[in-house]
Structure formats: structure tokens, C-alpha cells
Design an enzyme around this catalytic site. Structure first.
Site, PDB file in Angstrom:
ATOM      1  N   ASP A 294       0.852  -1.193   0.000  1.00 23.48           N
ATOM      2  CA  ASP A 294       0.000   0.000   0.000  1.00 23.48           C
ATOM      3  C   ASP A 294       0.886   1.240   0.000  1.00 23.48           C
ATOM      4  O   ASP A 294       2.033   1.192   0.432  1.00 23.48           O
ATOM      5  CB  ASP A 294      -0.865   0.044   1.276  1.00 23.48           C
ATOM      6  CG  ASP A 294      -2.091  -0.863   1.177  1.00 23.48           C
ATOM      7  OD1 ASP A 294      -2.480  -1.232   0.065  1.00 23.48           O
ATOM      8  OD2 ASP A 294      -2.655  -1.186   2.245  1.00 23.48           O
TER       9      ASP A 294
ATOM     10  N   ARG B  81      -0.794  -0.630  -8.894  1.00 23.31           N
ATOM     11  CA  ARG B  81      -2.173  -0.228  -8.571  1.00 23.31           C
ATOM     12  C   ARG B  81      -2.244   1.302  -8.591  1.00 23.31           C
ATOM     13  O   ARG B  81      -1.532   1.970  -7.839  1.00 23.31           O
ATOM     14  CB  ARG B  81      -2.532  -0.742  -7.175  1.00 23.31           C
ATOM     15  CG  ARG B  81      -3.877  -0.243  -6.657  1.00 23.31           C
ATOM     16  CD  ARG B  81      -4.063  -0.498  -5.177  1.00 23.31           C
ATOM     17  NE  ARG B  81      -4.102  -1.908  -4.859  1.00 23.31           N
ATOM     18  CZ  ARG B  81      -3.898  -2.405  -3.624  1.00 23.31           C
ATOM     19  NH1 ARG B  81      -3.634  -1.586  -2.612  1.00 23.31           N
ATOM     20  NH2 ARG B  81      -3.961  -3.685  -3.410  1.00 23.31           N
TER      21      ARG B  81
ATOM     22  N   LYS C  32      -6.390   7.318  -6.551  1.00 27.63           N
ATOM     23  CA  LYS C  32      -6.309   8.783  -6.516  1.00 27.63           C
ATOM     24  C   LYS C  32      -5.469   9.260  -5.329  1.00 27.63           C
ATOM     25  O   LYS C  32      -4.769  10.259  -5.415  1.00 27.63           O
ATOM     26  CB  LYS C  32      -7.714   9.391  -6.440  1.00 27.63           C
ATOM     27  CG  LYS C  32      -8.518   9.214  -7.721  1.00 27.63           C
ATOM     28  CD  LYS C  32      -9.824  10.002  -7.688  1.00 27.63           C
ATOM     29  CE  LYS C  32     -10.661   9.705  -8.917  1.00 27.63           C
ATOM     30  NZ  LYS C  32     -11.957  10.427  -8.918  1.00 27.63           N
TER      31      LYS C  32
ATOM     32  N   ALA D 293      -5.491   9.016  -0.667  1.00 25.27           N
ATOM     33  CA  ALA D 293      -6.464   9.189   0.409  1.00 25.27           C
ATOM     34  C   ALA D 293      -5.963  10.022   1.588  1.00 25.27           C
ATOM     35  O   ALA D 293      -6.674  10.161   2.572  1.00 25.27           O
ATOM     36  CB  ALA D 293      -6.901   7.814   0.910  1.00 25.27           C
TER      37      ALA D 293
ATOM     38  N   ARG E 106     -12.412   6.700   4.554  1.00 26.29           N
ATOM     39  CA  ARG E 106     -13.609   6.397   3.741  1.00 26.29           C
ATOM     40  C   ARG E 106     -14.673   7.475   3.943  1.00 26.29           C
ATOM     41  O   ARG E 106     -15.362   7.870   3.020  1.00 26.29           O
ATOM     42  CB  ARG E 106     -14.195   5.014   4.109  1.00 26.29           C
ATOM     43  CG  ARG E 106     -13.254   3.841   3.920  1.00 26.29           C
ATOM     44  CD  ARG E 106     -12.906   3.563   2.478  1.00 26.29           C
ATOM     45  NE  ARG E 106     -11.898   4.393   1.878  1.00 26.29           N
ATOM     46  CZ  ARG E 106     -10.574   4.292   2.052  1.00 26.29           C
ATOM     47  NH1 ARG E 106     -10.060   3.401   2.856  1.00 26.29           N
ATOM     48  NH2 ARG E 106      -9.741   5.090   1.428  1.00 26.29           N
TER      49      ARG E 106
HETATM   50  P1  FDA Z   1     -13.694   9.488  -5.953  1.00 24.54           P
HETATM   51  O1  FDA Z   1     -13.469   9.560  -4.480  1.00 24.54           O
HETATM   52  O2  FDA Z   1     -13.522  10.729  -6.753  1.00 24.54           O
HETATM   53  O3  FDA Z   1     -15.127   8.896  -6.198  1.00 24.54           O
HETATM   54  C1  FDA Z   1     -15.677   8.715  -7.474  1.00 24.54           C
HETATM   55  C2  FDA Z   1     -17.056   8.106  -7.329  1.00 24.54           C
HETATM   56  O4  FDA Z   1     -16.946   6.798  -6.773  1.00 24.54           O
HETATM   57  C3  FDA Z   1     -17.971   8.836  -6.353  1.00 24.54           C
HETATM   58  O5  FDA Z   1     -18.644   9.881  -6.979  1.00 24.54           O
HETATM   59  C4  FDA Z   1     -18.868   7.737  -5.881  1.00 24.54           C
HETATM   60  O6  FDA Z   1     -19.834   7.480  -6.874  1.00 24.54           O
HETATM   61  C5  FDA Z   1     -17.946   6.574  -5.801  1.00 24.54           C
HETATM   62  N1  FDA Z   1     -17.279   6.420  -4.452  1.00 24.54           N
HETATM   63  C6  FDA Z   1     -16.007   6.727  -4.182  1.00 24.54           C
HETATM   64  N2  FDA Z   1     -15.701   6.457  -2.880  1.00 24.54           N
HETATM   65  C7  FDA Z   1     -16.835   6.011  -2.327  1.00 24.54           C
HETATM   66  C8  FDA Z   1     -17.144   5.568  -1.025  1.00 24.54           C
HETATM   67  N3  FDA Z   1     -16.226   5.550  -0.026  1.00 24.54           N
HETATM   68  N4  FDA Z   1     -18.410   5.167  -0.797  1.00 24.54           N
HETATM   69  C9  FDA Z   1     -19.324   5.157  -1.800  1.00 24.54           C
HETATM   70  N5  FDA Z   1     -19.078   5.566  -3.064  1.00 24.54           N
HETATM   71  C10 FDA Z   1     -17.848   5.984  -3.328  1.00 24.54           C
HETATM   72  N6  FDA Z   1      -5.310   5.247  -1.221  1.00 24.54           N
HETATM   73  C11 FDA Z   1      -4.037   5.487  -0.822  1.00 24.54           C
HETATM   74  O7  FDA Z   1      -3.691   6.627  -0.552  1.00 24.54           O
HETATM   75  N7  FDA Z   1      -3.150   4.444  -0.719  1.00 24.54           N
HETATM   76  C12 FDA Z   1      -3.470   3.175  -1.038  1.00 24.54           C
HETATM   77  O8  FDA Z   1      -2.631   2.274  -0.930  1.00 24.54           O
HETATM   78  C13 FDA Z   1      -4.798   2.919  -1.486  1.00 24.54           C
HETATM   79  N8  FDA Z   1      -5.200   1.661  -1.825  1.00 24.54           N
HETATM   80  C14 FDA Z   1      -6.429   1.481  -2.430  1.00 24.54           C
HETATM   81  C15 FDA Z   1      -6.771   0.237  -2.932  1.00 24.54           C
HETATM   82  C16 FDA Z   1      -7.962   0.076  -3.615  1.00 24.54           C
HETATM   83  C17 FDA Z   1      -8.294  -1.264  -4.183  1.00 24.54           C
HETATM   84  C18 FDA Z   1      -8.844   1.187  -3.797  1.00 24.54           C
HETATM   85  C19 FDA Z   1     -10.117   1.059  -4.573  1.00 24.54           C
HETATM   86  C20 FDA Z   1      -8.521   2.410  -3.265  1.00 24.54           C
HETATM   87  C21 FDA Z   1      -7.329   2.569  -2.568  1.00 24.54           C
HETATM   88  N9  FDA Z   1      -6.994   3.796  -2.011  1.00 24.54           N
HETATM   89  C22 FDA Z   1      -5.707   4.000  -1.562  1.00 24.54           C
HETATM   90  C23 FDA Z   1      -8.028   4.851  -1.832  1.00 24.54           C
HETATM   91  C24 FDA Z   1      -8.042   5.839  -2.990  1.00 24.54           C
HETATM   92  O9  FDA Z   1      -6.884   6.611  -2.985  1.00 24.54           O
HETATM   93  C25 FDA Z   1      -9.259   6.762  -2.918  1.00 24.54           C
HETATM   94  O10 FDA Z   1      -9.213   7.498  -1.746  1.00 24.54           O
HETATM   95  C26 FDA Z   1     -10.604   6.043  -3.008  1.00 24.54           C
HETATM   96  O11 FDA Z   1     -10.545   4.970  -3.889  1.00 24.54           O
HETATM   97  C27 FDA Z   1     -11.686   6.993  -3.517  1.00 24.54           C
HETATM   98  O12 FDA Z   1     -11.341   7.487  -4.777  1.00 24.54           O
HETATM   99  P2  FDA Z   1     -12.083   7.077  -6.130  1.00 24.54           P
HETATM  100  O13 FDA Z   1     -11.030   6.794  -7.144  1.00 24.54           O
HETATM  101  O14 FDA Z   1     -13.016   5.982  -5.909  1.00 24.54           O
HETATM  102  O15 FDA Z   1     -12.753   8.409  -6.643  1.00 24.54           O
END
Ligand code: FDA
Length: 304
Positions: A134, A184, A187, A189, A285
């Protein structure tokens, strides 16, 4: 803005005591976390695999400040890998593990974290699967990528995570877009300064597109970790055959989309956290999505 406020509040000890101690938190946690015990992790893996999904298990824990705590984390990974192998759930990488280097001692001594990660990689290989490191806040990026390089000498399928919000990540993707590499792309977190990270969602998304293009153009195995409908759709436009890349989504987030993608023939891996150190994970989250915060607050009000 709300995201920054929640991530700030998450670091406040008083907030932590209230949230982590409230019985109702546990109900909300259940949506995003498989449970606290190794049995919960194995059961959830079995259930997800039965629906055609692959899994990456994350034993929750970060900011480990003693060698003993790091060793306990390693033991937890060895235990779960042993249980997965015995249950026939790990072979062929159908369930891998995700490891945070800070949880295995990076803040104490990078060499200790590397040794501990190597121990987990050895157990994963014996179980027929692999490890993904991670990525945490930007102060750890160099050390994590250096550890990855070392681990890949012995365990070439060890995966890395890159975060499109970091300004450096497009360059990191070029380095990672090589044969045998598993990268992987998410975006990001964590709460990051403007000097290191793009601050607007539009910039982070545009960076994601550029990074994805680099990974998809290379010979490695991209892991598209996002719930964003536009980016999920984009992944299918690079002409890569299903099975030469995969989608990854978090446990409890867009579960119907996970099944839809799998039914369409895509490889889909669900990132499943388990363990009792769920506070930091839950806060990230909640920060991602105001609707999740609403869900949490409603649960607090309706049960108290
Ligand atoms: P974004 O947050 O812009 O969301 C896009 C759309 O997705 C939203 O409009 C909604 O529809 C849906 N959505 C997103 N999050 C949601 C939620 N929590 N509940 C419900 N709907 C939601 N980060 C990091 O810094 N280090 C890491 O090692 C990892 N590892 C990791 C593994 C995996 C498998 C995933 C999927 C994610 C991570 N992350 C992570 C987290 C990542 O950086 C990010 O914070 C989240 O995935 C949310 O970003 P999205 O790309 O989903 O887009």
C-alpha cells in the site's frame, strides 16, 4: 474542503476516543471492514470469491511504533496466509495481501520494515499468491518504492500503489510500467500539501488519466483502483484484453458495480480490510464521500 476537515479531525485524539469507543461505530464499520478476526477475513474472502471476485486482504494497522507491534502484524499476515492456503483460497493469486510498510516498522527502521515485508512475501509465495505494498502519505513514497525494488528482486510479482494526486506520480508510473510489474493506480487518500499534491478533484482526475495511459501503454499489469464511473469506463478503451489488467474496488463500496464488471468478463479484485485497528481506515472512507458521513451520523443519532 469537507474532506480536509474530516482528515484533520481524524488526527485529533479526543475525536478518536469518541468515535472508536462508540458502540454504534462498530455497526458502521461493518459496511467497510470484514470483521476483527482472521476467521472474518477468510469467510469474507470465500464469499466474495464465490461471486467471481478476487480479493486483496489488508490487516488493519498503521503507525506502528515498536518492533513488537510490527512483529505482531507480521504474525497476523502469516496466520491469514496459512488459513487461506489451507482453505484453497490463495492459489493463483485469487486472494493476495496488501501491506502497509508503516504497519511493519517503516517509521522505526526501514531495514526492519523491509525484513518484515520479505517474511510476508515468502509466506505469500508459499501460499501461491503475492503481496501489494500500500502507499501512505507522500513522506513515505521514496522509501516504499525503494523497498519495492528490493523485494521485486526475489519476488518479482510484488505490487506497488501509486496515487494520482501526487505531482510526481506520472514519472513513477513510467518507472513502474515495465515487464512483470504490478502497479495499482488510485487517486490517494491522505491529507497532502499543495507542494506535493494536486488539490482540486479536476487536477487529480486529469493526472489519473495521464498515469493510466502510461501504465496501459507499458508491458506491466495495471490495477485500476477507483470507483469513479468515468475512469472505470476509460480503462476499457486502451485496447487491452481482459485479464491483462484488473479493476480494484474497496469492500462495501459500489458492490453492484463490482459484480457487473466481473459478469462482463473483467478481473475484479475487492480490497478487504479486517482487524481491530479500523479507525484511520474508516476516517479516510468518510472523508471520501459526504454521503458516507451522512450514513455515519444518521447511525449515531438513530441508535443513541
Ligand atoms: P472518488 O473519491 O472521486 O469517487 C468517485 C465516485 O466513486 C464517487 O462519486 C462515488 O460514486 C464513488 N465512491 C467513491 N468512494 C466512495 C465511497 N467511499 N463510498 C461510496 N461511493 C464511493 N489510497 C491510498 O492513498 N493508498 C493506497 O494504498 C490505497 N489503496 C487502495 C486500494 C484500492 C483497491 C482502492 C479502490 C482504493 C485505494 N486507495 C488508496 C483509496 C483511494 O486513494 C481513494 O481514496 C478512493 O478509492 C476513492 O477514490 P475514487 O477513485 O473511488 O474516486
Amino acid at each position: 474542503m469537507l474532506r480536509q476537515v474530516i482528515l484533520s479531525a481524524a488526527g485529533n485524539d479526543r475525536v478518536k476516543t469518541v468515535v472508536a469507543g462508540a458502540p454504534v461505530s462498530r455497526g458502521v464499520v461493518r459496511r467497510f471492514v470484514a470483521g476483527e478476526a482472521v476467521e472474518d477475513a477468510v469467510r469474507t474472502t470465500r464469499e466474495l470469491q464465490a461471486t467471481g471476485l478476487a480479493v486483496s486482504l489488508d490487516h488493519l494497522g498503521e503507525d506502528t511504533l515498536s518492533a513488537g507491534q510490527a512483529e505482531a502484524t507480521v504474525r497476523a499476515y502469516l496466520l491469514v496466509l496459512d488459513r487461506l492456503a489451507a482453505a484453497g483460497l490463495a492459489a493463483g493469486g485469487r486472494c493476495e495481501v496488501s501491506v502497509k510498510l508503516t504497519a511493519v516498522g517503516q517509521a522505526i527502521d526501514p531495514a526492519l520494515a523491509l525484513d518484515n515485508a520479505r517474511t510476508i512475501c515468502t509466506a505469500a509465495a508459499a501460499a501461491g499468491t503475492t503481496v501489494t505494498l500500500d502507499m501512505e502519505d507522500h513522506t513515505t513514497t521514496d522509501a516504499t518504492l525503494a523497498a519495492l525494488q528490493q523485494l521485486r528482486v526475489e519476488f518479482p510479482s510484488t505490487g506497488a500503489v501509486v496515487q494520482s494526486y501526487l505531482r510526481r506520480t506520472e514519472d513513477d508510473c513510467r518507472t513502474l510500467a515495465v515487464q512483470g510489474s504490478r502497479a495499482r493506480l488510485c487517486k490517494g487518500a491522505y491529507r497532502e500539501p499543495a507542494s506535493a499534491a494536486f488539490q482540486s478533484a479536476a487536477e487529480v482526475d486529469a493526472s489519473y488519466v495521464r498515469c493510466l495511459q502510461v501504465l496501459m501503454d507499458g508491458p506491466g499489469y495495471p490495477m485500476v483502483a477507483t470507483h469513479d464511473p468515468a475512469l472505470i469506463a476509460l480503462a476499457g478503451t486502451f485496447g487491452r484484453a481482459p485479464g491483462t489488467y484488473e479493476h480494484q474496488l474497496l469492500y462495501g463500496v459500489r458492490p453492484a458495480e463490482q459484480l457487473r464488471l466481473a459478469a462482463a468478463g473483467q478481473t475484479v479484485r475487492v480490497y478487504v480490510p479486517y482487524g481491530d485497528q479500523w479507525y484511520g481506515y474508516l476516517m479516510r472512507r468518510l472523508a471520501e464521500r459526504p454521503a458516507n458521513l451522512g450514513f455515519f451520523l444518521r447511525a449515531l443519532v438513530s441508535r443513541s
